[in-house]
Design a protein around this motif. Sequence first.
Motif, PDB file in Angstrom:
ATOM      1  N   SER A  96       5.336   8.546   3.398  1.00 37.57           N
ATOM      2  CA  SER A  96       4.134   9.008   4.086  1.00 37.57           C
ATOM      3  C   SER A  96       2.871   8.258   3.655  1.00 37.57           C
ATOM      4  CB  SER A  96       3.940  10.512   3.863  1.00 37.57           C
ATOM      5  OG  SER A  96       3.733  10.781   2.491  1.00 37.57           O
ATOM      6  N   ARG A  97       2.978   7.400   2.638  1.00 40.22           N
ATOM      7  CA  ARG A  97       1.804   6.614   2.226  1.00 40.22           C
ATOM      8  C   ARG A  97       1.333   5.701   3.356  1.00 40.22           C
ATOM      9  NH1 ARG A  97       3.657   3.822  -3.162  1.00 40.22           N
ATOM     10  NH2 ARG A  97       5.483   3.495  -1.862  1.00 40.22           N
ATOM     11  N   TYR A  98       2.243   5.313   4.247  1.00 37.24           N
ATOM     12  CA  TYR A  98       1.848   4.494   5.392  1.00 37.24           C
ATOM     13  C   TYR A  98       0.995   5.311   6.368  1.00 37.24           C
ATOM     14  CZ  TYR A  98       4.743   0.598   3.982  1.00 37.24           C
ATOM     15  OH  TYR A  98       5.269  -0.461   3.297  1.00 37.24           O
ATOM     16  N   ALA A  99       1.433   6.523   6.655  1.00 37.90           N
ATOM     17  CA  ALA A  99       0.676   7.378   7.578  1.00 37.90           C
ATOM     18  C   ALA A  99      -0.683   7.753   6.980  1.00 37.90           C
ATOM     19  CB  ALA A  99       1.470   8.638   7.905  1.00 37.90           C
ATOM     20  N   ALA A 100      -0.724   7.941   5.656  1.00 40.38           N
ATOM     21  CA  ALA A 100      -1.960   8.322   4.984  1.00 40.38           C
ATOM     22  C   ALA A 100      -2.845   7.121   4.662  1.00 40.38           C
ATOM     23  CB  ALA A 100      -1.627   9.072   3.694  1.00 40.38           C
ATOM     24  N   ARG A 101      -2.347   5.940   4.941  1.00 43.95           N
ATOM     25  CA  ARG A 101      -3.064   4.696   4.641  1.00 43.95           C
ATOM     26  C   ARG A 101      -3.483   4.634   3.169  1.00 43.95           C
ATOM     27  NH1 ARG A 101      -3.073   5.429   9.675  1.00 43.95           N
ATOM     28  NH2 ARG A 101      -3.534   4.016  11.353  1.00 43.95           N
ATOM     29  N   ASP A 102      -2.498   4.893   2.317  1.00 43.50           N
ATOM     30  CA  ASP A 102      -2.671   4.849   0.867  1.00 43.50           C
ATOM     31  C   ASP A 102      -3.215   3.477   0.445  1.00 43.50           C
ATOM     32  OD1 ASP A 102      -1.935   5.763  -1.973  1.00 43.50           O
ATOM     33  OD2 ASP A 102      -0.765   3.916  -1.751  1.00 43.50           O
ATOM     34  N   ALA A 103      -4.214   3.475  -0.434  1.00 50.31           N
ATOM     35  CA  ALA A 103      -4.894   2.235  -0.831  1.00 50.31           C
ATOM     36  C   ALA A 103      -3.934   1.206  -1.437  1.00 50.31           C
ATOM     37  CB  ALA A 103      -6.019   2.546  -1.808  1.00 50.31           C
ATOM     38  N   ALA A 104      -3.053   1.634  -2.317  1.00 48.15           N
ATOM     39  CA  ALA A 104      -2.122   0.691  -2.955  1.00 48.15           C
ATOM     40  C   ALA A 104      -1.168   0.092  -1.927  1.00 48.15           C
ATOM     41  CB  ALA A 104      -1.343   1.387  -4.064  1.00 48.15           C
ATOM     42  N   THR A 105      -0.649   0.926  -1.045  1.00 51.21           N
ATOM     43  CA  THR A 105       0.289   0.458  -0.029  1.00 51.21           C
ATOM     44  C   THR A 105      -0.387  -0.492   0.954  1.00 51.21           C
ATOM     45  OG1 THR A 105       1.514   2.521  -0.241  1.00 51.21           O
ATOM     46  CG2 THR A 105       1.957   1.218   1.708  1.00 51.21           C
ATOM     47  N   VAL A 106      -1.580  -0.135   1.396  1.00 49.05           N
ATOM     48  CA  VAL A 106      -2.322  -0.994   2.327  1.00 49.05           C
ATOM     49  C   VAL A 106      -2.646  -2.334   1.662  1.00 49.05           C
ATOM     50  CG1 VAL A 106      -4.514  -1.241   3.571  1.00 49.05           C
ATOM     51  CG2 VAL A 106      -3.241   0.897   3.694  1.00 49.05           C
ATOM     52  N   THR A 107      -3.014  -2.299   0.387  1.00 51.33           N
ATOM     53  CA  THR A 107      -3.333  -3.527  -0.337  1.00 51.33           C
ATOM     54  C   THR A 107      -2.123  -4.433  -0.459  1.00 51.33           C
ATOM     55  OG1 THR A 107      -5.051  -2.382  -1.580  1.00 51.33           O
ATOM     56  CG2 THR A 107      -4.240  -4.455  -2.504  1.00 51.33           C
ATOM     57  N   VAL A 108      -1.000  -3.866  -0.877  1.00 54.64           N
ATOM     58  CA  VAL A 108       0.222  -4.669  -1.024  1.00 54.64           C
ATOM     59  C   VAL A 108       0.643  -5.252   0.325  1.00 54.64           C
ATOM     60  CG1 VAL A 108       2.698  -4.543  -1.533  1.00 54.64           C
ATOM     61  CG2 VAL A 108       1.061  -3.518  -3.097  1.00 54.64           C
ATOM     62  N   GLU A 109       0.633  -4.429   1.358  1.00 55.04           N
ATOM     63  CA  GLU A 109       1.032  -4.920   2.684  1.00 55.04           C
ATOM     64  C   GLU A 109       0.038  -5.949   3.212  1.00 55.04           C
ATOM     65  OE1 GLU A 109       3.851  -4.456   4.108  1.00 55.04           O
ATOM     66  OE2 GLU A 109       4.584  -2.879   2.783  1.00 55.04           O
ATOM     67  N   GLY A 110      -1.249  -5.746   2.945  1.00 61.49           N
ATOM     68  CA  GLY A 110      -2.269  -6.704   3.384  1.00 61.49           C
ATOM     69  C   GLY A 110      -2.105  -8.049   2.712  1.00 61.49           C
ATOM     70  N   LEU A 111      -1.898  -8.045   1.404  1.00 59.68           N
ATOM     71  CA  LEU A 111      -1.680  -9.300   0.681  1.00 59.68           C
ATOM     72  C   LEU A 111      -0.415 -10.003   1.158  1.00 59.68           C
ATOM     73  CD1 LEU A 111      -2.678  -8.186  -2.928  1.00 59.68           C
ATOM     74  CD2 LEU A 111      -3.918  -9.767  -1.436  1.00 59.68           C
ATOM     75  N   THR A 112       0.610  -9.216   1.409  1.00 60.44           N
ATOM     76  CA  THR A 112       1.854  -9.788   1.922  1.00 60.44           C
ATOM     77  C   THR A 112       1.611 -10.474   3.255  1.00 60.44           C
ATOM     78  OG1 THR A 112       3.190  -8.122   0.789  1.00 60.44           O
ATOM     79  CG2 THR A 112       4.208  -9.231   2.663  1.00 60.44           C
ATOM     80  N   ALA A 113       0.915  -9.805   4.144  1.00 58.91           N
ATOM     81  CA  ALA A 113       0.661 -10.370   5.470  1.00 58.91           C
ATOM     82  C   ALA A 113      -0.237 -11.600   5.404  1.00 58.91           C
ATOM     83  CB  ALA A 113       0.033  -9.309   6.378  1.00 58.91           C
ATOM     84  N   VAL A 114      -1.292 -11.538   4.592  1.00 58.27           N
ATOM     85  CA  VAL A 114      -2.276 -12.623   4.557  1.00 58.27           C
ATOM     86  C   VAL A 114      -1.768 -13.854   3.806  1.00 58.27           C
ATOM     87  CG1 VAL A 114      -4.565 -13.259   3.666  1.00 58.27           C
ATOM     88  CG2 VAL A 114      -4.246 -11.093   4.863  1.00 58.27           C
ATOM     89  N   PHE A 115      -1.067 -13.647   2.705  1.00 55.68           N
ATOM     90  CA  PHE A 115      -0.632 -14.787   1.897  1.00 55.68           C
ATOM     91  C   PHE A 115       0.828 -15.166   2.110  1.00 55.68           C
ATOM     92  CE2 PHE A 115      -4.247 -13.147  -0.621  1.00 55.68           C
ATOM     93  CZ  PHE A 115      -5.041 -14.279  -0.547  1.00 55.68           C
ATOM     94  N   GLU A 116       1.720 -14.188   2.020  1.00 58.27           N
ATOM     95  CA  GLU A 116       3.140 -14.505   2.108  1.00 58.27           C
ATOM     96  C   GLU A 116       3.593 -14.853   3.520  1.00 58.27           C
ATOM     97  OE1 GLU A 116       5.779 -11.906  -0.037  1.00 58.27           O
ATOM     98  OE2 GLU A 116       4.162 -11.422  -1.426  1.00 58.27           O
TER      99      GLU A 116
END
Length: 171
Positions: free
Chosen positions: A56-76
Motif C-alpha cells: 500500500s506504500r504505492y497507493a499512499a505515495r510513501d516518500a521512500a518508495t517514491v524516491t526509490v522508484e523515481g531514482l530507478t526511472a531517472v537513472f537506471e
Amino acid sequence: MEGQPHPYAPTDLKLLGYVPNFLTQSTIVSVYLLASLLVVSLIWIVSGKEYSKGDSRYAARDAATVTVEGLTAVFEGPASLLAVYAIASGKSYSYILQFAVCLGQLYGTAVYFLTAFLEGDHFAASRYYYYVYYIGANFSWVVIPSLIAMRCWKKICSAVQAQGQKKTKSR
C-alpha cells in the motif's frame, strides 16, 4: 497477371493481389503510438491499483518508495537503454554498465524491502497479496540483476586478468 509496384525488397518480387496502404506511414505510426500509450496507461493504472494491495506504500505515495522508484526511472532506465545499445553494438563498456545498473537495482530493491521491514512490514491487504505480489512480483528484481552482475563480474575479472598476463609477457 502482374502485381502492382510495392515498397518491398527485392523490387522484382511478384506479389499477386498486393494493394498499397491507403494510410501514410506517419498516420500508421501515430495511431500505433497513441493506441500503445493508451493501453500502457490503462494497464499502468489498473495494475498499480492492484499491486498496491500487496504494498500500500504505492497507493499512499510513501516518500521512500517514491524516491526509490523515481531514482530507478531517472537513472537506471536510461542507463539500461544505454546498456542495450552497448551490448548490441559490442561496446567495451557494456559489462561495466550492466554491472552498475544491476548494483543500482539491487540497492534500490534492498532499500525497498528494508524500509518496509523497519516500518513493520504491514503494507499488504492479506497474506495472499503479500506473498504473490510483494514477494513474488519482486523476486525477479533480485534474481535477474544478481545473475547479470555475477556474469559481468566474471567477464570483467577475466578481461583484467588477461590484460595483466599480456603486460607480463611483453616485459
